[in-house]
Design an enzyme around this catalytic site. Structure first.
Site, PDB file in Angstrom:
ATOM      1  N   SER A 183       0.788  -1.225   0.000  1.00 14.15           N
ATOM      2  CA  SER A 183       0.000   0.000   0.000  1.00 14.15           C
ATOM      3  C   SER A 183       0.825   1.283   0.000  1.00 14.15           C
ATOM      4  CB  SER A 183      -0.950   0.002   1.194  1.00 14.15           C
ATOM      5  OG  SER A 183      -0.194   0.053   2.388  1.00 14.15           O
ATOM      6  N   HIS A 211      -5.797  -4.351  -1.637  1.00 16.75           N
ATOM      7  CA  HIS A 211      -5.569  -3.194  -2.515  1.00 16.75           C
ATOM      8  C   HIS A 211      -5.533  -3.584  -3.990  1.00 16.75           C
ATOM      9  CE1 HIS A 211      -4.868   0.266   0.094  1.00 16.75           C
ATOM     10  NE2 HIS A 211      -4.239  -0.544   0.924  1.00 16.75           N
ATOM     11  N   LYS A 242     -12.682  -1.454   0.387  1.00 19.04           N
ATOM     12  CA  LYS A 242     -11.881  -0.608  -0.507  1.00 19.04           C
ATOM     13  C   LYS A 242     -12.586  -0.508  -1.868  1.00 19.04           C
ATOM     14  CE  LYS A 242      -7.611  -0.885   2.043  1.00 19.04           C
ATOM     15  NZ  LYS A 242      -7.048  -1.978   2.818  1.00 19.04           N
TER      16      LYS A 242
HETATM   17  C1  LIG Z   1      -6.990  -2.388   4.222  1.00 10.66           C
HETATM   18  C2  LIG Z   1      -6.311  -3.682   4.371  1.00 10.66           C
HETATM   19  C3  LIG Z   1      -6.753  -4.645   5.293  1.00 10.66           C
HETATM   20  C4  LIG Z   1      -7.864  -4.358   6.259  1.00 10.66           C
HETATM   21  O1  LIG Z   1      -9.098  -4.395   5.627  1.00 10.66           O
HETATM   22  P1  LIG Z   1     -10.415  -4.036   6.481  1.00 10.66           P
HETATM   23  O2  LIG Z   1     -11.488  -4.775   5.796  1.00 10.66           O
HETATM   24  O3  LIG Z   1     -10.551  -2.562   6.452  1.00 10.66           O
HETATM   25  O4  LIG Z   1     -10.164  -4.560   7.866  1.00 10.66           O
HETATM   26  C5  LIG Z   1      -6.114  -5.870   5.327  1.00 10.66           C
HETATM   27  N1  LIG Z   1      -5.073  -6.135   4.512  1.00 10.66           N
HETATM   28  C6  LIG Z   1      -4.605  -5.236   3.633  1.00 10.66           C
HETATM   29  C7  LIG Z   1      -3.464  -5.587   2.745  1.00 10.66           C
HETATM   30  C8  LIG Z   1      -5.199  -3.973   3.547  1.00 10.66           C
HETATM   31  O5  LIG Z   1      -4.720  -3.077   2.684  1.00 10.66           O
END
Ligand SMILES: *Cc1c(COP(=O)(O)O)cnc(C)c1O
Length: 396
Positions: A183, A211, A242
């Site tokens: 990220s 992502h 996301k």
């Molecule tokens: C955002 C993210 C998470 C967490 O996701 P949520 O559903 O908001 O808990 C887990 N792993 C990665 C790689 C992320 O970017």
């Protein structure tokens, strides 16, 4: 008792502020979208949400959610195995498996929970987890909860991964774990090479597509599409928070027996509430949309290519990216904060990151592109970067 604890906490908070690491939250009073309104009335273009496909304020998803509110109610008031499973939850799990070309899926309240609950039930101290050093915090926490032996390899470094796999050969089962997209840089995990090494050293693979799902790959089906490995990866985790609408919810999808055992033993699944019907219904609608057209993915890809090319042409130092994340390298921590503040003045909302979120001397502004952005939004953002970049001597 609380008096001394209170003083202790006040000192901790003061230390965080002193180090310049105190996080302030900016309050938005509009829906999440390309253009948002802040509490002070200011309207800004949003370039720091994970709203990759622009679905956070989608009329189709809102309609699906509203309808489910009437047909299926507001809350579930139960974990799945007692009385927390509706037809909607089963249908959404099937939609997720269909999207990724996997055998079955299991829902969680968030991907943080999916990652927190995936290792401990599957692996024991006889086994090995080999994890990329830049993996998400939830993977790190999940690995800590399991008794498996831990090995770590430098980010996307295949020589190091091979060394760690050699060290782990004595263990019974071996699982390589990686984010699909990292990220802070926007780079994609080299899943083709990871797959080769997994074959050579008899290991399984888990990819967190948080992502990358909806973003990476020709039709946005994630890194397994990008590397032609659909259906070949044992475990995929991901989020509905996301690209996939941005509300809440996580999942693990993959081999049937793995999902079957998680339903029996995964603690965040067994001991936490079911996702609300409105979220499940909107998720089903979202995957139907993914099936019927690639318009949003195509627009996201076009937007990202345009933005990155224009920024490089303008003279900015951009990390090589294969995702919708564009890291504008500034190296200096203070500069990253000053530039983000100047950009906000210009109506562009972005976030500057510096140590310890990224390595020392690697401060940057992370721009996240969305299918909700129109060309005029991108142009305004690029123009603002050029203006502030000149003012702050980032550009000559
Ligand atoms: C955002 C993210 C998470 C967490 O996701 P949520 O559903 O908001 O808990 C887990 N792993 C990665 C790689 C992320 O970017």
């Amino acid at each position: 008792m609380y008096q001394s604890f209170k003083s202790h906490l006040e000192k901790e908070l003061a230390d965080i502020k002193q180090a310049g690491l105190f996080k302030n939250e900016r309050i938005i009073v509009s829906p999440q979208d390309a253009l948002i309104r802040l509490a002070d009335g200011k309207e800004v273009l949003n370039f720091c949400a994970n709203n990759y496909l622009g679905l956070s304020n989608s009329q189709q998803l809102k309609d699906a959610a509203k309808q489910a509110l009437d047909t299926h109610g507001f809350g579930m008031s139960s974990v799945r195995f007692i009385c927390g499973t509706q037809d909607l939850h089963k249908k959404l799990e099937a939609s997720i498996a269909h999207f990724f070309g996997t055998e079955d899926s299991i829902l969680y309240a968030a991907c943080f929970d999916a990652n927190g609950g995936v290792f401990e039930p599957l692996l024991t101290e006889e086994d090995a987890i080999i994890s990329d050093s830049l993996n998400h915090a939830s993977i790190i926490d999940g690995v800590r909860l399991s008794k498996a032996q831990r090995y770590r390899y430098a980010n996307a470094d295949m020589e190091d991964l091979e060394n760690q796999l050699k060290k782990a050969q004595a263990q019974r089962f071996k699982l390589i774990v990686t984010d699909g997209v990292f990220s802070m840089d926007g780079n994609v995990a080299p899943l083709d090479k990871i797959y080769e090494l997994a074959g050579k050293y008899d290991a399984m693979i888990m990819v967190d597509e948080s992502h990358s799902a909806g973003v990476v790959g020709k039709t946005g089906h994630g890194v397994t599409e990008r590397y032609n490995l659909k259906g070949k990866i044992e475990i995929i985790t991901g989020t509905l928070g996301k690209a996939f609408g941005g509300a809440i919810g996580g999942f693990t999808t993959g081999k049937k027996e793995i999902i079957d055992l998680l339903r029996q033993r995964s603690r965040p699944y067994l001991f936490s509430n079911s996702i609300p019907p409105v979220v499940a219904a909107a998720g089903i609608k979202m995957f139907e949309m993914m099936d019927s057209t690639n318009d949003l993915q195509n627009k996201l890809h076009t937007n990202t290519e345009y933005f990155v090319k224009r920024m490089i042409d303008a003279g900015f130092d951009i990390k090589p990216t294969e995702s919708a994340i564009c890291a504008v390298m500034l190296y200096d921590a203070k500069l990253s904060q000053d530039m983000a503040a100047s950009l906000l003045e210009e109506g562009i909302y972005v976030t500057g990151f510096y140590f310890p979120v990224v390595p020392k001397e690697q401060a940057r502004i992370r721009v996240q592109i969305s299918a909700a952005h129109e060309k005029e939004h991108l142009d305004k953002c690029i123009a603002a970067f050029i203006k502030t970049g000149k003012e702050l001597n980032v550009l000559k």
